[in-house]
Design an enzyme around this catalytic site. Sequence first.
Site, mmCIF file in Angstrom:
data_model
loop_
_atom_site.group_PDB
_atom_site.id
_atom_site.type_symbol
_atom_site.label_atom_id
_atom_site.label_comp_id
_atom_site.label_asym_id
_atom_site.label_seq_id
_atom_site.Cartn_x
_atom_site.Cartn_y
_atom_site.Cartn_z
ATOM 1 N N GLU A 1 -4.829 -19.223 -24.526
ATOM 2 C CA GLU A 1 -5.407 -17.977 -25.021
ATOM 3 C C GLU A 1 -4.930 -17.857 -26.460
ATOM 4 O O GLU A 1 -3.804 -18.198 -26.769
ATOM 5 C CB GLU A 1 -4.881 -16.802 -24.226
ATOM 6 C CG GLU A 1 -5.045 -16.979 -22.753
ATOM 7 C CD GLU A 1 -4.924 -15.666 -22.016
ATOM 8 O OE1 GLU A 1 -3.810 -15.147 -21.912
ATOM 9 O OE2 GLU A 1 -5.964 -15.167 -21.554
ATOM 10 N N ASN B 1 2.582 -6.427 -17.027
ATOM 11 C CA ASN B 1 3.726 -6.422 -17.974
ATOM 12 C C ASN B 1 3.313 -6.161 -19.418
ATOM 13 O O ASN B 1 4.086 -5.597 -20.185
ATOM 14 C CB ASN B 1 4.542 -7.709 -17.854
ATOM 15 C CG ASN B 1 3.736 -8.951 -18.119
ATOM 16 O OD1 ASN B 1 2.527 -8.977 -17.911
ATOM 17 N ND2 ASN B 1 4.397 -9.992 -18.580
ATOM 18 N N CYS C 1 6.478 -13.125 -19.773
ATOM 19 C CA CYS C 1 6.362 -14.490 -19.242
ATOM 20 C C CYS C 1 7.091 -15.494 -20.133
ATOM 21 O O CYS C 1 7.524 -16.540 -19.653
ATOM 22 C CB CYS C 1 4.914 -14.891 -19.038
ATOM 23 S SG CYS C 1 3.922 -14.764 -20.519
ATOM 24 N N GLU D 1 -2.660 -18.464 -16.909
ATOM 25 C CA GLU D 1 -1.492 -18.131 -17.736
ATOM 26 C C GLU D 1 -0.436 -17.592 -16.779
ATOM 27 O O GLU D 1 -0.458 -16.417 -16.421
ATOM 28 C CB GLU D 1 -1.912 -17.100 -18.800
ATOM 29 C CG GLU D 1 -1.054 -17.134 -20.043
ATOM 30 C CD GLU D 1 0.293 -16.485 -19.837
ATOM 31 O OE1 GLU D 1 1.271 -17.237 -19.555
ATOM 32 O OE2 GLU D 1 0.388 -15.273 -19.940
HETATM 33 P P1 NAD Z 1 2.590 -10.439 -8.124
HETATM 34 O O1 NAD Z 1 2.325 -11.881 -8.137
HETATM 35 O O2 NAD Z 1 2.498 -9.716 -6.819
HETATM 36 O O3 NAD Z 1 1.561 -9.699 -9.099
HETATM 37 C C1 NAD Z 1 1.312 -10.103 -10.422
HETATM 38 C C2 NAD Z 1 -0.061 -9.546 -10.816
HETATM 39 O O4 NAD Z 1 -1.087 -10.239 -10.134
HETATM 40 C C3 NAD Z 1 -0.228 -8.070 -10.464
HETATM 41 O O5 NAD Z 1 -0.702 -7.355 -11.572
HETATM 42 C C4 NAD Z 1 -1.251 -8.035 -9.331
HETATM 43 O O6 NAD Z 1 -2.156 -6.960 -9.426
HETATM 44 C C5 NAD Z 1 -1.981 -9.338 -9.496
HETATM 45 N N1 NAD Z 1 -2.333 -9.889 -8.196
HETATM 46 C C6 NAD Z 1 -1.517 -10.044 -7.128
HETATM 47 N N2 NAD Z 1 -2.194 -10.592 -6.096
HETATM 48 C C7 NAD Z 1 -3.467 -10.776 -6.527
HETATM 49 C C8 NAD Z 1 -4.633 -11.306 -5.922
HETATM 50 N N3 NAD Z 1 -4.629 -11.781 -4.670
HETATM 51 N N4 NAD Z 1 -5.770 -11.330 -6.644
HETATM 52 C C9 NAD Z 1 -5.803 -10.869 -7.914
HETATM 53 N N5 NAD Z 1 -4.722 -10.366 -8.542
HETATM 54 C C10 NAD Z 1 -3.562 -10.320 -7.847
HETATM 55 O O7 NAD Z 1 4.015 -10.222 -8.773
HETATM 56 P P2 NAD Z 1 4.828 -8.912 -9.220
HETATM 57 O O8 NAD Z 1 5.866 -8.555 -8.192
HETATM 58 O O9 NAD Z 1 3.926 -7.825 -9.671
HETATM 59 O O10 NAD Z 1 5.547 -9.491 -10.484
HETATM 60 C C11 NAD Z 1 6.598 -10.363 -10.377
HETATM 61 C C12 NAD Z 1 6.267 -11.796 -10.630
HETATM 62 O O11 NAD Z 1 5.019 -11.934 -11.284
HETATM 63 C C13 NAD Z 1 7.301 -12.378 -11.558
HETATM 64 O O12 NAD Z 1 8.185 -13.155 -10.831
HETATM 65 C C14 NAD Z 1 6.512 -13.173 -12.582
HETATM 66 O O13 NAD Z 1 6.633 -14.525 -12.343
HETATM 67 C C15 NAD Z 1 5.100 -12.847 -12.358
HETATM 68 N N6 NAD Z 1 4.403 -12.253 -13.496
HETATM 69 C C16 NAD Z 1 4.017 -13.077 -14.498
HETATM 70 C C17 NAD Z 1 3.353 -12.564 -15.570
HETATM 71 C C18 NAD Z 1 2.910 -13.428 -16.714
HETATM 72 O O14 NAD Z 1 2.646 -12.907 -17.780
HETATM 73 N N7 NAD Z 1 2.795 -14.717 -16.550
HETATM 74 C C19 NAD Z 1 3.073 -11.211 -15.633
HETATM 75 C C20 NAD Z 1 3.482 -10.383 -14.579
HETATM 76 C C21 NAD Z 1 4.123 -10.929 -13.489
#
Ligand code: NAD
Length: 478
Positions: free
Chosen positions: A458, A152, A284, A250
């Site tokens: 952070e 994001n 987030c 985070e």
């Molecule tokens: P997701 O949990 O599938 O992925 C989020 C990120 O984590 C991705 O960039 C992915 O590459 C990474 N990831 C996923 N599985 C991983 C693993 N096993 N090991 C290492 N990295 C891994 O979610 P999504 O569909 O991409 O995004 C939606 C959800 O993610 C939202 O509901 C939100 O809560 C959350 N999100 C939070 C933030 C934040 O800044 N806190 C950022 C992006 C997404």
Amino acid sequence: MYPEKIELLINGKWREGSEGKTEPLINPATEEVLADVPHASPADLEEALQTSKEGFKVWRATPPLQRQAIMEKAARLMEDRVDDIARTLTLEMGKPYGESKIEVGFVVDVTRWYAEEGKRAYGRIVPARIPGARQMVMKEPVGPACAFVAWNFPGTNVIRKVAGALGAGCSMLIKPSEETPGTAVAIARCFQDAGLPPGVLNVVFGVPDEVSRHVLGSWIPRKVSFTGSIPVGKHLQKLSAETLKRCTMELGGHSPVIVFDDADVEKALNTAAGFKFRNAGQVCISPTRFYVQDKTYKSFVEGFTERANAIKVGNGMDDGVQMGPLIADRRLGVMDAFVADARDCGGRVTTGGERMGNQGYFYAPTVIADVPDEAKIMNDEPFGPVAPITPFNTFDEVVERANSLPFGLASYVFTSDGGKAAKMEDALDVGLVGVNHPFVAMPETPFGGVNESGYGSEGGIEGLDAFLRTKFVTEVGV
Ligand code: NAD
């Protein structure tokens, strides 16, 4: 044209994955393929781990002033390359080009801040009990570090980890998101071109679960920092337990916005509506639950709806666009499900509530009024451009409702009463509180959540401390 060639960075060299596996990178505004993203093979990951160990030895022995000089040079290169980096960011992630330029500016700021702060990893002298003894508390880099980050904020999420580690004297092995790899590659090129020694920064891509299992299964990284969703954060923490790595998590949140009747409502509307739809709600700390006091409620819903209707949605590279697409196809279905459930629970969609067009992952800025607390969107993080609004009556009631979820990242309060603001600041069970404005993330201030939103900060001196460990030394007779 997409400006970046996506490669792995291992031991100071840019290269393809050794097994030749790749995945396509998609522009979320056009659904066009922008580039191929190489996957690191297990052998590549092993090499990256070993080289991060060697890089750590070199970097920790580099005096902080020299580290700062390299990081400063990298920051200047980022400034020189801002147009290309911002273009890369918008093409792969979708946010408006102007926002991408601001994000690159933030990346530069964070780099400079940690470069400076790395010179101030002070310890202390503790008066001794034993005559003639000297007792020293020393701060040392924690060791080779690794990080996994979400899509994001393809620049911000990466640089908070990279610059924090490098400022503290750690090496960093990072897996940025495969959905936004080019920004991370462009940033890493600046560090390499600035003279960062080989192995100090390694960048890999692959199947996320395979990469994180391999890297976290190794004893080499002594620290992991993750930005992303709560389930993935918990999974990574479990993987880190076997080798007892320190973690910074985070994670997501569900930020309440509380608007009291005594607030400047126009200002609250302009601030909250602008912030809600920034990055299409994929932030987030995005405001996600709006609690508005009874007397203000009706006019707030109307004002919010007007502002949502006025947002220009489109390709982030086009002039005047204020909101781009969602990151991927899968997120459209998630938004539809939130809206359908809110409707079923009695919510009133005052604008939006559906996909826009059939090319690109655009979702209309959406406002839902009268949403009851049991609706899914009041309990699960929407991570999209959907704003649920609900009325409240008393101070105590709204505190209880705001604190009712397991998350605790950001919160926002709008009031003109200083005493009420102070009471809210104390009462909210969160890591960040913004009163009458939303700017809770700066390089020099700690950023992070509590409860299921994670732990560790952070930014600020806390962000440097996350990559340091403490050693106590006592000596006598020397
Ligand atoms: P997701 O949990 O599938 O992925 C989020 C990120 O984590 C991705 O960039 C992915 O590459 C990474 N990831 C996923 N599985 C991983 C693993 N096993 N090991 C290492 N990295 C891994 O979610 P999504 O569909 O991409 O995004 C939606 C959800 O993610 C939202 O509901 C939100 O809560 C959350 N999100 C939070 C933030 C934040 O800044 N806190 C950022 C992006 C997404």
